[in-house]
Design an enzyme around this catalytic site. Structure first.
Site, PDB file in Angstrom:
ATOM      1  N   TYR A   1     -26.211  76.352  -1.884  1.00  0.00           N
ATOM      2  CA  TYR A   1     -26.295  76.133  -3.335  1.00  0.00           C
ATOM      3  C   TYR A   1     -27.742  75.940  -3.794  1.00  0.00           C
ATOM      4  O   TYR A   1     -28.014  75.904  -4.987  1.00  0.00           O
ATOM      5  CB  TYR A   1     -25.440  74.932  -3.779  1.00  0.00           C
ATOM      6  CG  TYR A   1     -23.973  74.999  -3.395  1.00  0.00           C
ATOM      7  CD1 TYR A   1     -23.372  76.207  -3.029  1.00  0.00           C
ATOM      8  CD2 TYR A   1     -23.179  73.858  -3.391  1.00  0.00           C
ATOM      9  CE1 TYR A   1     -22.035  76.261  -2.667  1.00  0.00           C
ATOM     10  CE2 TYR A   1     -21.833  73.910  -3.032  1.00  0.00           C
ATOM     11  CZ  TYR A   1     -21.272  75.114  -2.667  1.00  0.00           C
ATOM     12  OH  TYR A   1     -19.953  75.160  -2.309  1.00  0.00           O
TER      13      TYR A   1
ATOM     14  N   GLY B   1     -17.865  68.578  -6.862  1.00  0.00           N
ATOM     15  CA  GLY B   1     -18.556  69.713  -6.254  1.00  0.00           C
ATOM     16  C   GLY B   1     -19.876  69.968  -6.954  1.00  0.00           C
ATOM     17  O   GLY B   1     -19.975  69.837  -8.178  1.00  0.00           O
TER      18      GLY B   1
ATOM     19  N   LYS C   1     -23.049  71.821   3.951  1.00  0.00           N
ATOM     20  CA  LYS C   1     -22.506  72.930   4.747  1.00  0.00           C
ATOM     21  C   LYS C   1     -23.599  73.763   5.394  1.00  0.00           C
ATOM     22  O   LYS C   1     -24.640  74.020   4.777  1.00  0.00           O
ATOM     23  CB  LYS C   1     -21.654  73.849   3.851  1.00  0.00           C
ATOM     24  CG  LYS C   1     -20.651  73.114   2.978  1.00  0.00           C
ATOM     25  CD  LYS C   1     -19.711  74.066   2.265  1.00  0.00           C
ATOM     26  CE  LYS C   1     -18.938  73.372   1.178  1.00  0.00           C
ATOM     27  NZ  LYS C   1     -19.694  73.227  -0.088  1.00  0.00           N
TER      28      LYS C   1
ATOM     29  N   ASP D   1     -19.752  66.997  -2.726  1.00  0.00           N
ATOM     30  CA  ASP D   1     -19.753  68.176  -1.860  1.00  0.00           C
ATOM     31  C   ASP D   1     -20.950  69.048  -2.203  1.00  0.00           C
ATOM     32  O   ASP D   1     -21.099  69.485  -3.339  1.00  0.00           O
ATOM     33  CB  ASP D   1     -18.464  68.976  -2.102  1.00  0.00           C
ATOM     34  CG  ASP D   1     -18.431  70.254  -1.294  1.00  0.00           C
ATOM     35  OD1 ASP D   1     -18.049  70.186  -0.106  1.00  0.00           O
ATOM     36  OD2 ASP D   1     -18.798  71.325  -1.837  1.00  0.00           O
TER      37      ASP D   1
ATOM     38  N   PRO E   1     -12.812  59.969  -0.165  1.00  0.00           N
ATOM     39  CA  PRO E   1     -12.062  59.849  -1.410  1.00  0.00           C
ATOM     40  C   PRO E   1     -11.442  61.202  -1.757  1.00  0.00           C
ATOM     41  O   PRO E   1     -12.105  62.239  -1.665  1.00  0.00           O
ATOM     42  CB  PRO E   1     -13.130  59.437  -2.428  1.00  0.00           C
ATOM     43  CG  PRO E   1     -14.219  58.829  -1.613  1.00  0.00           C
ATOM     44  CD  PRO E   1     -14.226  59.609  -0.327  1.00  0.00           C
ATOM     45  N   LEU E   2     -10.182  61.189  -2.140  1.00  0.00           N
ATOM     46  CA  LEU E   2      -9.453  62.453  -2.318  1.00  0.00           C
ATOM     47  C   LEU E   2      -9.990  63.281  -3.483  1.00  0.00           C
ATOM     48  O   LEU E   2      -9.887  64.494  -3.497  1.00  0.00           O
ATOM     49  CB  LEU E   2      -7.969  62.165  -2.542  1.00  0.00           C
ATOM     50  CG  LEU E   2      -7.276  61.451  -1.387  1.00  0.00           C
ATOM     51  CD1 LEU E   2      -5.807  61.221  -1.701  1.00  0.00           C
ATOM     52  CD2 LEU E   2      -7.420  62.245  -0.089  1.00  0.00           C
TER      53      LEU E   2
ATOM     54  N   LYS F   1     -19.136  69.215 -15.936  1.00  0.00           N
ATOM     55  CA  LYS F   1     -20.576  69.280 -16.188  1.00  0.00           C
ATOM     56  C   LYS F   1     -21.010  68.471 -17.400  1.00  0.00           C
ATOM     57  O   LYS F   1     -22.124  68.634 -17.891  1.00  0.00           O
ATOM     58  CB  LYS F   1     -21.011  70.739 -16.318  1.00  0.00           C
ATOM     59  CG  LYS F   1     -20.759  71.505 -15.034  1.00  0.00           C
ATOM     60  CD  LYS F   1     -21.429  72.864 -15.026  1.00  0.00           C
ATOM     61  CE  LYS F   1     -20.813  73.769 -13.985  1.00  0.00           C
ATOM     62  NZ  LYS F   1     -19.664  74.532 -14.489  1.00  0.00           N
ATOM     63  N   SER F   2     -20.139  67.609 -17.898  1.00  0.00           N
ATOM     64  CA  SER F   2     -20.550  66.715 -19.003  1.00  0.00           C
ATOM     65  C   SER F   2     -19.932  65.348 -18.724  1.00  0.00           C
ATOM     66  O   SER F   2     -18.952  65.254 -17.979  1.00  0.00           O
ATOM     67  CB  SER F   2     -20.036  67.255 -20.334  1.00  0.00           C
ATOM     68  OG  SER F   2     -18.631  67.125 -20.383  1.00  0.00           O
TER      69      SER F   2
ATOM     70  N   HIS G   1     -19.901  76.715   6.607  1.00  0.00           N
ATOM     71  CA  HIS G   1     -19.574  77.173   5.242  1.00  0.00           C
ATOM     72  C   HIS G   1     -18.582  78.334   5.243  1.00  0.00           C
ATOM     73  O   HIS G   1     -17.662  78.366   4.426  1.00  0.00           O
ATOM     74  CB  HIS G   1     -20.865  77.565   4.509  1.00  0.00           C
ATOM     75  CG  HIS G   1     -20.752  77.593   3.025  1.00  0.00           C
ATOM     76  ND1 HIS G   1     -21.767  77.189   2.199  1.00  0.00           N
ATOM     77  CD2 HIS G   1     -19.747  77.981   2.199  1.00  0.00           C
ATOM     78  CE1 HIS G   1     -21.382  77.322   0.938  1.00  0.00           C
ATOM     79  NE2 HIS G   1     -20.172  77.803   0.917  1.00  0.00           N
TER      80      HIS G   1
ATOM     81  N   SER H   1     -14.929  75.763   6.491  1.00  0.00           N
ATOM     82  CA  SER H   1     -14.635  76.146   5.117  1.00  0.00           C
ATOM     83  C   SER H   1     -14.361  77.649   5.088  1.00  0.00           C
ATOM     84  O   SER H   1     -14.823  78.393   5.961  1.00  0.00           O
ATOM     85  CB  SER H   1     -15.836  75.761   4.247  1.00  0.00           C
ATOM     86  OG  SER H   1     -15.825  76.444   3.038  1.00  0.00           O
TER      87      SER H   1
HETATM   88  N1  LIG Z   1     -16.423  76.550   0.329  1.00  0.00           N
HETATM   89  C1  LIG Z   1     -16.676  77.434  -0.591  1.00  0.00           C
HETATM   90  O1  LIG Z   1     -16.890  78.610  -0.297  1.00  0.00           O
HETATM   91  C2  LIG Z   1     -16.684  77.027  -2.022  1.00  0.00           C
HETATM   92  C3  LIG Z   1     -16.624  78.004  -3.028  1.00  0.00           C
HETATM   93  C4  LIG Z   1     -16.629  77.578  -4.349  1.00  0.00           C
HETATM   94  C5  LIG Z   1     -16.695  76.253  -4.662  1.00  0.00           C
HETATM   95  N2  LIG Z   1     -16.778  75.304  -3.659  1.00  0.00           N
HETATM   96  C6  LIG Z   1     -16.908  73.881  -3.978  1.00  0.00           C
HETATM   97  O2  LIG Z   1     -15.859  73.476  -4.810  1.00  0.00           O
HETATM   98  C7  LIG Z   1     -16.375  72.873  -5.996  1.00  0.00           C
HETATM   99  C8  LIG Z   1     -15.374  73.051  -7.074  1.00  0.00           C
HETATM  100  O3  LIG Z   1     -15.178  74.429  -7.382  1.00  0.00           O
HETATM  101  P1  LIG Z   1     -15.092  74.882  -8.875  1.00  0.00           P
HETATM  102  O4  LIG Z   1     -16.238  74.285  -9.581  1.00  0.00           O
HETATM  103  O5  LIG Z   1     -14.887  76.316  -8.966  1.00  0.00           O
HETATM  104  O6  LIG Z   1     -13.766  74.161  -9.318  1.00  0.00           O
HETATM  105  P2  LIG Z   1     -12.925  74.173 -10.579  1.00  0.00           P
HETATM  106  O7  LIG Z   1     -12.845  72.740 -11.002  1.00  0.00           O
HETATM  107  O8  LIG Z   1     -11.692  74.937 -10.289  1.00  0.00           O
HETATM  108  O9  LIG Z   1     -13.671  75.009 -11.706  1.00  0.00           O
HETATM  109  C9  LIG Z   1     -14.775  74.553 -12.407  1.00  0.00           C
HETATM  110  C10 LIG Z   1     -14.759  75.246 -13.736  1.00  0.00           C
HETATM  111  O10 LIG Z   1     -13.749  74.654 -14.505  1.00  0.00           O
HETATM  112  C11 LIG Z   1     -14.243  74.231 -15.745  1.00  0.00           C
HETATM  113  N3  LIG Z   1     -13.753  72.867 -15.995  1.00  0.00           N
HETATM  114  C12 LIG Z   1     -14.065  71.728 -15.312  1.00  0.00           C
HETATM  115  N4  LIG Z   1     -13.404  70.681 -15.824  1.00  0.00           N
HETATM  116  C13 LIG Z   1     -12.669  71.159 -16.849  1.00  0.00           C
HETATM  117  C14 LIG Z   1     -11.792  70.568 -17.784  1.00  0.00           C
HETATM  118  N5  LIG Z   1     -11.533  69.277 -17.725  1.00  0.00           N
HETATM  119  N6  LIG Z   1     -11.199  71.347 -18.700  1.00  0.00           N
HETATM  120  C15 LIG Z   1     -11.456  72.678 -18.761  1.00  0.00           C
HETATM  121  N7  LIG Z   1     -12.292  73.304 -17.909  1.00  0.00           N
HETATM  122  C16 LIG Z   1     -12.889  72.551 -16.965  1.00  0.00           C
HETATM  123  C17 LIG Z   1     -15.737  74.238 -15.662  1.00  0.00           C
HETATM  124  O11 LIG Z   1     -16.151  74.811 -16.843  1.00  0.00           O
HETATM  125  P3  LIG Z   1     -17.621  74.614 -17.476  1.00  0.00           P
HETATM  126  O12 LIG Z   1     -18.529  75.439 -16.621  1.00  0.00           O
HETATM  127  O13 LIG Z   1     -17.470  75.101 -18.854  1.00  0.00           O
HETATM  128  O14 LIG Z   1     -17.943  73.143 -17.383  1.00  0.00           O
HETATM  129  C18 LIG Z   1     -16.037  75.129 -14.481  1.00  0.00           C
HETATM  130  O15 LIG Z   1     -16.334  76.441 -14.925  1.00  0.00           O
HETATM  131  C19 LIG Z   1     -17.757  73.507  -6.159  1.00  0.00           C
HETATM  132  O16 LIG Z   1     -18.647  72.773  -6.941  1.00  0.00           O
HETATM  133  C20 LIG Z   1     -18.197  73.538  -4.714  1.00  0.00           C
HETATM  134  O17 LIG Z   1     -18.650  72.250  -4.320  1.00  0.00           O
HETATM  135  C21 LIG Z   1     -16.757  75.688  -2.369  1.00  0.00           C
END
Ligand SMILES: NC(=O)c1ccc[n+]([C@@H]2O[C@H](COP(=O)([O-])OP(=O)(O)OC[C@H]3O[C@@H](n4cnc5c(N)ncnc54)[C@H](OP(=O)(O)O)[C@@H]3O)[C@@H](O)[C@H]2O)c1
Length: 303
Positions: free
Chosen positions: A48, A18, A77, A43, A13-14, A256-257, A110, A160
Site C-alpha cells: 500500500y 483497513g 503483509k 491492517d 479485535p474482530l 474515510k471520515s 499478501h 491472504s
Molecule cells: N488482501 C488483499 O488483497 C486486500 C485487498 C483489498 C483490501 N484489503 C484490505 O481490506 C480493507 C478493506 O477493504 P475495502 O476498503 O475494499 O472494504 P469495504 O469496506 O468493502 O469498501 C470500502 C468502500 O466502501 C465505502 N464505504 C465505507 N464505509 C461506508 C459506509 N458506511 N457507507 C457507504 N459506503 C461506505 C468507501 O467509500 P468511500 O471511498 O467513499 O469512503 C470505500 O470505497 C482494505 O483497506 C485493506 O486493508 C486487502
C-alpha cells in the site's frame, strides 16, 4: 448485542480498519479517525506504500489517546517480490521500521504469487505481463515466516488471497499453522467452504471488502440489504458488517471520515430472520481479481 469488542483466540479485535487508502494525508487522517472511533485492529501492507503514514498516525493517536501499544493489533503483509526466504526478514524489518513498531501482531503473505525479486513491486516484461518467480514455493516462504515467530518479534502469521486448494497442503506441511486467512468475502462471495475449513481448524477468517469495495451496484445496494436496513433502523453498511461478524468472520473496513468511522464501528447483531435472508442472497460476484494474478486492484501508482 454489541459485537465490536469481541476478540478471538489470537487477541485480534474482530472489527478491523483497513489502510488501503490513496494519499498520505488521507491515510493519516482516516487512521486517526478510526482510532478515535474505537478501532483497535489496523491492517496495512508493504504494497500500500503508506506504512510510514500509518505508523505516524498510530504513534500520534496512541500518545493523544493514552492508548498502550498492547491495546492495538497491527498487521502488515509481505509483498510478492519478497517471497525468497532470504528476503522475508529484511522485508519484515523494513515494514516494522516504517510502522515505528518493535513487534508485529500479525504478518501475512499478501498473495500466494511470487514475483521476480527486487525493488520493483510490479515487475513486467516488454508485453506488460507480470514476471513471476518460479524458483520459490509458498512453503519455502512460509518456513521463513515461521522463523519470524520463533524470533519473538511477530506474534502470528497467516495468508491472504489464498484458495482452499492452496491452503490445505500448506496447512498440512506447516510447523506453525496459519493463524489467519484474509480473503474477499461478503454476501455476493460468501466463501462458505473456506470458512468451514477455517472454523474446523481454528483459523481466523478475516473478510476484506465486506461492503463489496463500496462498488455500486453491489451489496450496499442489494434490495434485501436495503430492506433489512430500513427494518432494523441501521445503515446498509452496518447491516453488511453485522452479517459478516455474525457468521463468524473478522472483517476489515475502510471508512474515510470521522462520521463513517463511527458508523462502521457501531455494529450490533441482526435478528436471526434478517441474518438468514442475507445468507440466502443468490447473486455471486468477486470484486477484486487479485486471486487470479497476484496483482491487486485499487493501488494508486506512486501512492
Ligand atoms: N488482501 C488483499 O488483497 C486486500 C485487498 C483489498 C483490501 N484489503 C484490505 O481490506 C480493507 C478493506 O477493504 P475495502 O476498503 O475494499 O472494504 P469495504 O469496506 O468493502 O469498501 C470500502 C468502500 O466502501 C465505502 N464505504 C465505507 N464505509 C461506508 C459506509 N458506511 N457507507 C457507504 N459506503 C461506505 C468507501 O467509500 P468511500 O471511498 O467513499 O469512503 C470505500 O470505497 C482494505 O483497506 C485493506 O486493508 C486487502
Amino acid at each position: 448485542m454489541e459485537m465490536k469488542a469481541t476478540n478471538n483466540s489470537i487477541g485480534m479485535p474482530l472489527l478491523g480498519f483497513g489502510t488501503l487508502i490513496i494519499g498520505a494525508a488521507e491515510t493519516i487522517s482516516a487512521t486517526r479517525d478510526a482510532l478515535e472511533a474505537g478501532f483497535r485492529h489496523f491492517d496495512s501492507a508493504e504494497r500500500y506504500r503508506n506504512e510510514s503514514e500509518v505508523g505516524e498516525a498510530l504513534q500520534a493517536g496512541l500518545a493523544a489517546g493514552g492508548i498502550a501499544r498492547k491495546d492495538i493489533f497491527v498487521t502488515t503483509k509481505l509483498w510478492n517480490t519478497n517471497h525468497r526466504p532470504e528476503r522475508v526478514e529484511p522485508a519484515f524489518e523494513a515494514s516494522l521500521n516504517r510502522l515505528q513498531l518493535n513487534y508485529l501482531d500479525l504478518y501475512l503473505i499478501h498473495t500466494p504469487y511470487a514475483f521476480q525479486p527486487g525493488d520493483e513491486q510490479d515487475p513486467r516484461d516488454e508485453n506488460g505481463n507480470v514476471i513471476y518467480d518460479r524458483e520459490v514455493t509458498l512453503l519455502d516462504t512460509w518456513r521463513a515466516m515461521e522463523n519470524l515467530v520463533d524470533s519473538g518479534r511477530c506474534r502470528a502469521i497467516g495468508l491472504s488471497d489464498i484458495s482452499l486448494k492452496e491452503l490445505v497442503p500448506l496447512y498440512e506441511s506447516a510447523r506453525i499453522k496459519p493463524a489467519v486467512v484474509q480473503v474477499e468475502a461478503h454476501p455476493y462471495l460468501p466463501e462458505t467452504e473456506l470458512l468451514e475449513f477455517c472454523k474446523e481448524k481454528g483459523i481466523v477468517f478475516l473478510a476484506f471488502a465486506p461492503l463489496g469495495h463500496g462498488m455500486r451496484p453491489g451489496p450496499l445496494e442489494d434490495p434485501v440489504v436495503l430492506d433489512i436496513a430500513e427494518r432494523v433502523e441501521k445503515t446498509p453498511a452496518q447491516v453488511l458488517l453485522a452479517w459478516a461478524l455474525q457468521r463468524g468472520t473478522a472483517l476489515l473496513t475502510t471508512p474515510k471520515s470521522p462520521a463513517r468511522a463511527r458508523e462502521n464501528f457501531d455494529i450490533s447483531s441482526l435478528p436471526e430472520d434478517a441474518f438468514n435472508e442475507i445468507s440466502r442472497i443468490q447473486t455471486r460476484q468477486r470484486f477484486n481479481q487479485v486471486v487470479k494474478t497476484g496483482v491487486p486492484g485499487f493501488i494508486a501508482k506512486g501512492n
